[in-house]
Design an enzyme around this catalytic site. Structure first.
Site, mmCIF file in Angstrom:
data_model
loop_
_atom_site.group_PDB
_atom_site.id
_atom_site.type_symbol
_atom_site.label_atom_id
_atom_site.label_comp_id
_atom_site.label_asym_id
_atom_site.label_seq_id
_atom_site.Cartn_x
_atom_site.Cartn_y
_atom_site.Cartn_z
ATOM 1 C CD GLU A 46 -2.042 3.393 9.838
ATOM 2 O OE1 GLU A 46 -1.550 2.253 9.673
ATOM 3 O OE2 GLU A 46 -3.303 2.847 9.930
ATOM 4 N NE ARG A 47 1.564 -1.260 13.192
ATOM 5 C CZ ARG A 47 0.602 -1.380 12.659
ATOM 6 N NH1 ARG A 47 0.295 -0.572 11.404
ATOM 7 N NH2 ARG A 47 -0.316 -2.508 12.528
ATOM 8 C CE LYS A 65 -2.762 -0.489 3.613
ATOM 9 N NZ LYS A 65 -2.511 -1.907 4.156
#
Length: 459
Positions: free
Chosen positions: A184-185, A158
């Protein structure tokens, strides 16, 4: 400037939910409040409880707050900077830079809350946004000013696909790319920043992050902050904007957390009762006008691969194209790992893309679908047992699969292959010639990781 004349005190602190008493004047909805010793706790007003008490959601950790702490009304909603100065920088929800360089001072700042463009000002024609990526342009064309979903698990490419689209947007359309990371991380943000730098596309990209470790209020509002920046480039700079959101499901998740903290009764599967309106308020701001367009590509995490999940259902209702990435194709070495049969677009209609494009795309789909059905027979009995007609279908399908692979600019340093940007006409010509069996005597590998079809070499 903070209007210190309107001050109140904290009445209660429950996690990220803060109630504050204002004796003189009630702050407006969505106003930003500041509390704590140095005004380091930012709070957004979300409801009025009484004529003197407001309830807000903290956008920063609430450590140090107690009953009786002074709260000041800033007199304005949460604001972010806009303008050309944003390019190449990385921001958080407050418009502070998080790339280790100097903060932006002065200039224009705008509220993150804005109404969508009125219907009268929207462009009504359906235009295709060419990405230069064969698999997407031929089988799942993107709508200029539309919303596309990028579906796939971890590690199927992605981020690489997103980086490549940013590269092509900059080089092809002279547009601006805005990357918005929701929940997100942290390491993914840093990896992406370094990849953008290495690929040479950072100077035309703005990055905004509300990470996994931040309070739900910050994750819930970061999408609106990115949209405010995008709207400047569309409406004031009159440029096309590519808005990449990773991951839209985390926005819904943050909304559910905020809703739970506010004490609202949950709806189906524990989601917030306002899920549809909250998502629509964000998505409806993404559109095209006569002067520019915001085209959005959104990574969509589907919980437990359940496409009937309310989060997935509501997200899909806004999308005009869906690009599905397949782990199986990635494991077979087909990059980009786009699932050619599962991916699709509402744009793929004869009156939008043209009769020729539509016919070729349908023939490609039919050939690949027939090959999928024949795979079981091949596995059991072998290729030799197929009829002459079926064998031709298999040959075409295998060559089409390889033709849809493509070397990317963003992976040059890993693959050693020069990146290729393929025009839609060249991609369609290649598919058409493969379907007409022009390349049946070429080895399959001759069509693997090439750009135009003329690059195929007989070996």
């Amino acid at each position: 400037m903070i209007d210190h004349s309107n001050q109140g005190t904290v009445v209660s602190v429950r996690g990220s939910v803060i109630d504050a008493y204002f004796p003189h004047q009630l702050p407006e909805l969505y106003s930003q409040l500041q509390a704590g010793e140095n005004g380091n706790v930012a709070i957004e007003v979300v409801s009025h409880l009484t004529s003197h008490v407001v309830r807000g959601i903290a956008l920063t950790p609430t450590s140090g707050l107690a009953r009786g702490t002074v709260v000041a009304d800033t007199g304005h909603p949460l604001q972010v900077p806009v303008g050309e100065r944003l390019k190449g920088r990385m921001f958080n929800i407050f418009g502070d830079t998080i790339d280790g360089e100097a903060n932006l001072r002065g200039g224009e700042w705008r509220s993150i809350h804005a109404p969508p463009v009125s219907l009268a000002q929207r462009a009504t024609s359906s235009e295709i946004l060419k990405t230069g990526i064969k698999a997407i342009d031929v089988l799942a064309p993107l709508e200029r000013g539309g919303k596309a979903g990028l579906l796939g698990g971890a590690g199927v490419g992605k981020t690489v696909l997103i980086t490549e689209m940013i590269h092509n947007m900059v080089s092809q359309h002279e547009g601006v790319s805005i990357f918005c990371g929701i929940g997100e991380r942290c390491r993914e943000a840093e990896d992406l920043y370094r990849e953008m730098q290495a690929a040479g596309v950072l100077h035309n990209t703005v990055m905004v992050f509300g990470q996994m470790n931040e309070p739900p209020g910050a994750r819930f509002r970061i999408g609106h902050a990115a949209l405010t920046m995008a709207e400047y480039f569309r409406d004031d700079a009159k440029q096309d904007v590519l808005l990449l959101i990773d991951n839209i499901f985390r926005f819904i998740q943050a909304g559910a957390e905020v809703s739970g903290l506010m004490g609202q009764l949950p709806s189906r599967v524990g989601y917030q009762p306002t899920l549809a309106t909250e998502l629509a308020a964000l998505e409806e701001r993404i559109c095209n006008t006569a002067t520019g367009a915001i085209t959005s590509i959104q990574a969509v995490y589907v919980p437990a691969d359940d496409f009937t999940d309310p989060a997935a259902v509501h997200t899909f209702s806004h999308l005009s194209a869906s690009i599905v990435l397949s782990r199986k194709r990635a494991s077979e070495g087909f990059y980009p790992a786009v699932d050619l049969l599962q991916s699709g677009s509402k744009m793929l209609m004869p009156h939008i893309v043209g009769e020729g494009h539509y016919r070729i795309a349908q023939e490609v789909r039919q050939t690949l679908a027939n090959y999928e059905e024949l795979k079981d027979i091949i596995a059991m009995l072998g290729l030799e047992e197929l009829s002459q007609t079926d064998r031709r279908i298999v040959n075409r399908a295998r060559r089409l699969e390889r033709f849809f692979t493509q070397p990317f600019f963003s992976t040059e340093q890993f693959t050693g292959l020069a990146g290729k940007l393929v025009e839609l006409e060249d991609a369609l010509e290649g598919c058409d010639r493969i379907l007409k069996d022009e390349f049946s005597d070429y080895p399959e590998k001759a069509l693997y990781t090439i750009g135009k079809i003329d690059e195929a070499k007989k070996s």
